[in-house]
Design a protein around this motif. Structure first.
Motif: not given
Ligand code: FES
Ligand code: FES
Length: 170
Positions: A91-93, A143-148
């Motif tokens: 969740q934090d990521a 992209q941000a979801i994969v990064d997280a």
């Protein structure tokens, strides 16, 4: 004529006993009868993943499962997944990486990501992309979801914390 069916099931560890319409879908049951509104409805035909929940530990589309099919079984929603703190880092990521905007997809994303982290703690970025491709997001561009998710995999590997224990506190 009363055409309701009575089901008994565990939802997020709590025993439930409910009379329901036999054609009610599991996600509608969770939202409308139990007030668990973390699971969302998007496409309503198994494509977007917004309705993702666990049934006996397996991720399923809540819009493709009838509530009566959950009779005698165990259901976990995003409320159950998150309340024990076992995916707090995930969740934090998501927050740190701006992996959510409107948040409509996020509960399904968290359920899917938690499943991947538990099943494949060494997953590559390509694996994460492929795994998460079953969940649609209208906002972030993915992209941000994969990064997280990759951040959490990397941090857990460094910490040696291993895989998530499904449905339990880590
Ligand atoms: Fe179930 Fe889209 S609402 S997959
Ligand atoms: Fe809006 Fe994913 S954050 S649909």
């Amino acid at each position: 004529m009363d055409d309701t069916r009575t089901i008994r099931l565990s939802v997020n560890g709590e025993q439930r006993h409910c009379a329901i319409a036999p054609r009610q879908h599991l996600v509608d049951f969770l939202r409308e009868e139990l007030g668990l509104t973390g699971s969302h409805l998007g496409c309503e035909h198994g494509v977007c993943g917004a309705c993702t929940v666990r049934l006996d530990g397996q991720v399923v589309r809540g819009c493709l499962v009838l509530a009566v099919q959950a009779d005698g079984r165990s259901v976990e929603t995003v409320e159950g997944l998150t309340e024990g703190g076992s995916v707090r880092d995930l969740q934090d990521a998501f927050v740190a990486r701006n992996a959510l905007q409107c948040g409509y997809c996020t509960s399904g994303m968290l359920m899917a990501a938690a499943e991947l982290i538990a099943a494949q703690p060494d997953a590559s970025r390509e694996t994460v992309r492929a795994w998460m491709s079953g969940n649609y997001c209208r906002c972030t561009g993915y992209q941000a979801i994969v990064d997280a998710v990759c951040d959490v995999l990397a941090r857990r590997k460094v910490a040696g914390s291993g895989a998530l224990t499904q449905g339990a506190d880590a």
